[in-house]
Design a protein around this motif. Structure first.
Motif, short mmCIF file in Angstrom:
data_model
loop_
_atom_site.label_atom_id
_atom_site.label_comp_id
_atom_site.label_asym_id
_atom_site.label_seq_id
_atom_site.Cartn_x
_atom_site.Cartn_y
_atom_site.Cartn_z
N GLN A 1 -26.22 143.09 108.48
CA GLN A 1 -26.51 144.20 109.38
C GLN A 1 -26.63 143.75 110.83
OE1 GLN A 1 -30.37 146.11 109.09
NE2 GLN A 1 -31.18 144.44 107.84
N ALA A 2 -26.93 142.48 111.07
CA ALA A 2 -27.05 142.00 112.45
C ALA A 2 -25.67 141.90 113.10
CB ALA A 2 -27.74 140.63 112.47
N ALA A 3 -25.62 142.23 114.37
CA ALA A 3 -24.35 142.18 115.10
C ALA A 3 -24.61 141.67 116.52
CB ALA A 3 -23.71 143.56 115.16
N PHE B 1 -23.39 137.77 125.83
CA PHE B 1 -23.51 138.37 124.50
C PHE B 1 -24.59 139.44 124.53
CE2 PHE B 1 -22.33 133.89 122.93
CZ PHE B 1 -20.98 134.15 123.10
N THR B 2 -24.40 140.50 123.77
CA THR B 2 -25.33 141.62 123.81
C THR B 2 -26.72 141.27 123.30
OG1 THR B 2 -24.46 142.38 121.67
CG2 THR B 2 -23.54 143.38 123.66
N THR B 3 -26.87 140.19 122.54
CA THR B 3 -28.19 139.79 122.06
C THR B 3 -28.95 138.91 123.04
OG1 THR B 3 -27.19 137.92 120.90
CG2 THR B 3 -27.57 139.93 119.61
N ASP B 4 -28.44 138.75 124.24
CA ASP B 4 -29.08 137.90 125.24
C ASP B 4 -30.17 138.68 125.97
OD1 ASP B 4 -29.77 136.24 127.37
OD2 ASP B 4 -27.73 135.51 127.62
N THR B 5 -31.42 138.26 125.77
CA THR B 5 -32.55 138.96 126.41
C THR B 5 -32.57 138.80 127.92
OG1 THR B 5 -33.99 137.05 125.99
CG2 THR B 5 -34.01 138.82 124.36
N ASP B 6 -31.84 137.82 128.45
CA ASP B 6 -31.78 137.63 129.90
C ASP B 6 -31.09 138.79 130.61
OD1 ASP B 6 -33.13 135.23 129.92
OD2 ASP B 6 -31.33 133.99 129.85
N ILE B 7 -30.28 139.55 129.89
CA ILE B 7 -29.61 140.69 130.51
C ILE B 7 -30.64 141.71 130.99
CG2 ILE B 7 -28.04 142.63 130.10
CD1 ILE B 7 -26.54 140.85 128.12
N ALA B 8 -31.54 142.11 130.10
CA ALA B 8 -32.58 143.06 130.47
C ALA B 8 -33.59 142.44 131.43
CB ALA B 8 -33.29 143.58 129.22
N LEU C 1 -12.16 147.96 123.80
CA LEU C 1 -11.53 146.64 123.78
C LEU C 1 -12.29 145.70 122.85
CD1 LEU C 1 -9.75 144.30 124.87
CD2 LEU C 1 -11.39 144.11 126.78
N ILE C 2 -13.61 145.80 122.87
CA ILE C 2 -14.45 144.89 122.11
C ILE C 2 -14.80 145.51 120.76
CG2 ILE C 2 -16.61 143.57 122.12
CD1 ILE C 2 -16.54 143.88 125.23
N PRO C 3 -14.35 144.93 119.64
CA PRO C 3 -14.56 145.53 118.32
C PRO C 3 -15.94 145.23 117.76
CG PRO C 3 -13.35 143.49 118.10
CD PRO C 3 -13.55 143.70 119.58
N SER C 4 -16.21 145.78 116.58
CA SER C 4 -17.46 145.52 115.87
C SER C 4 -17.62 144.02 115.65
CB SER C 4 -17.45 146.24 114.52
OG SER C 4 -18.54 145.85 113.73
N GLN C 5 -18.84 143.55 115.82
CA GLN C 5 -19.09 142.11 115.72
C GLN C 5 -20.26 141.79 114.79
OE1 GLN C 5 -16.92 140.18 116.85
NE2 GLN C 5 -16.51 140.31 119.02
N HIS C 6 -20.22 142.32 113.59
CA HIS C 6 -21.26 141.96 112.62
C HIS C 6 -21.12 140.50 112.22
CE1 HIS C 6 -23.16 145.85 111.89
NE2 HIS C 6 -21.97 146.36 112.14
N ILE C 7 -22.26 139.88 111.96
CA ILE C 7 -22.28 138.48 111.54
C ILE C 7 -21.69 138.37 110.14
CG2 ILE C 7 -23.71 136.43 111.23
CD1 ILE C 7 -23.78 137.63 114.08
N VAL C 8 -20.79 137.40 109.95
CA VAL C 8 -20.14 137.24 108.65
C VAL C 8 -19.95 135.75 108.35
CG1 VAL C 8 -17.80 137.40 109.61
CG2 VAL C 8 -18.19 137.99 107.22
N PRO C 9 -20.29 135.30 107.15
CA PRO C 9 -20.05 133.89 106.80
C PRO C 9 -18.56 133.65 106.53
CG PRO C 9 -21.80 134.86 105.44
CD PRO C 9 -21.07 135.99 106.10
N ASN D 1 -28.85 140.91 104.58
CA ASN D 1 -29.51 142.19 104.40
C ASN D 1 -30.91 142.24 105.02
OD1 ASN D 1 -27.45 143.53 103.06
ND2 ASN D 1 -28.06 142.73 101.07
N VAL D 2 -31.42 141.09 105.42
CA VAL D 2 -32.75 141.03 106.04
C VAL D 2 -32.67 140.92 107.56
CG1 VAL D 2 -34.85 139.63 106.25
CG2 VAL D 2 -33.86 140.05 104.00
N LEU D 3 -31.81 140.06 108.05
CA LEU D 3 -31.73 139.77 109.49
C LEU D 3 -31.16 140.96 110.25
CD1 LEU D 3 -32.01 137.57 111.73
CD2 LEU D 3 -29.61 136.99 111.24
N THR D 4 -31.90 141.42 111.27
CA THR D 4 -31.44 142.53 112.11
C THR D 4 -30.98 142.01 113.47
OG1 THR D 4 -33.60 142.94 113.13
CG2 THR D 4 -33.15 144.04 111.01
N THR D 5 -30.28 142.85 114.19
CA THR D 5 -29.84 142.49 115.53
C THR D 5 -31.03 142.19 116.44
OG1 THR D 5 -27.87 143.87 115.28
CG2 THR D 5 -28.51 143.28 117.52
N GLU D 6 -32.06 143.02 116.34
CA GLU D 6 -33.24 142.83 117.18
C GLU D 6 -33.92 141.50 116.87
OE1 GLU D 6 -31.96 146.89 117.05
OE2 GLU D 6 -32.53 145.54 115.40
#
Length: 309
Positions: A140-142, A226-233, A246-254, A274-279
């Motif tokens: 679920q994390a992306a 990257f959107t998960t970078d807290t330095d942006i905010a 242009l930028i597609p879905s980027q869910h984490i995948v092994p 199933n446990v790890l979230t984007t946040e």
């Protein structure tokens, strides 16, 4: 880059397993599909490789934590480099497993494929991957690439979207990792999709201190982060919207070699996904980048806190 051709629609519809729901988060490929591909076995242990940036290292150590809990002997080789390095290493047997990102991986394998939803990307990946490799269930994390400017730059040029950059063709400097200059999710796609032409491309690092420092100092006008970078905010930077997707879905995948993809590995990594979230992933990145904690320690603490070890 690997330029393998993606097979056509009728074959894809007939041969790719359906996506199925899974409790606890976004779904993955059916657990049974490909579970014995290549006669895989993790009994001899698994070597996990990671790319050369914080988040991928954190993910690599998270993979290690849940696999160790499942009884698999693991070794982590962090900070190996870009896809141009790590995917050949995976195929050659130097490593066995990589944390990957759906859309970016598909773009690397099949640059002309325009799939942008998690399910369609997952199906396309099963066709685009070289023989001997497979993707397991996505979590679920992306985390997506994004292009950011300072608040002052946004106001000066009236920038809110990637389309706005074309109004300033030949004026702006972009900073990013070197490979972004040659990728569709980069300057190639910005030119093709939005008609953007930069004054200069500065080769820096991947969402690291060099590119962020250059943005702060004004040495670059646009930065690939990257959107998960807290330095942006934290810095009040403006993420330019992407109206043409242009930028597609980027869910984490092994991404794993068939030779190691047994049910033990599948189940352990699916549990993490199933446990790890984007946040949560965003906060783990911050602990490493801002709090200067060790990625392995951060991953181990998260895994223990969430009952994964």
């Amino acid at each position: 880059m690997n330029r393998r051709t993606l097979l056509g629609g009728l074959f894809a519809a007939a041969s790719v397993p359906a996506l199925s729901a899974c409790s606890g988060g976004i779904t993955s490929l059916n657990e049974q599909s490909g579970s014995t591909a290549g006669g895989g076995s993790s009994k001899g242990g698994i070597t996990i490789g990671t790319a050369n940036y914080t988040e991928n290292q954190v993910l690599g150590y998270l993979y290690a934590a849940v696999l160790q809990k499942a009884g698999v002997k693991v070794k982590v080789r962090p900070n190996l480099g870009t896809r141009e390095i790590v995917i050949p290493a995976l195929r050659a047997g130097d490593i066995d497993l990589l944390p990957e990102y759906q859309g970016a991986l598909l773009n690397y394998l099949a640059p002309k494929d325009t799939s942008d939803e998690p399910g369609t990307i997952q199906n396309a990946l099963t066709l685009a991957l070289p023989s001997g490799l497979q993707v397991l269930g996505y979590g679920q994390a992306a985390d997506s690439d994004c292009f950011v400017v300072t608040r002052a730059t946004a106001r000066k040029y009236g920038l809110t979207s990637l389309a706005d950059l074309a109004k300033e063709n030949g004026k702006l400097v972009i900073g990013a990792a070197p490979e972004v200059k040659k990728r569709r999710i980069g300057t190639v796609g910005l030119q093709e999709v939005y008609g953007v032409e930069f004054k200069e491309f500065k080769s820096l690092d991947s969402d690291g201190p060099l590119v962020k420092g250059a943005l702060k100092k004004g040495d670059v006008d646009v930065a690939n982060l990257f959107t998960t970078d807290t330095d942006i905010a934290a810095n009040d930077w403006v993420v330019l919207t992407d109206p043409k997707n242009l930028i597609p879905s980027q869910h984490i995948v092994p991404l794993i070699a068939d030779r190691k993809a047994d049910d033990t590995v599948r189940k352990a990594l699916a549990r993490l996904g199933n446990v790890l979230t984007t946040e949560q992933l965003t906060q783990l990145n911050s602990q490493v980048d801002n709090d200067k904690k060790d990625p392995e320690d951060v991953a181990a603490a998260y895994a223990e806190e969430h009952g994964l070890t």
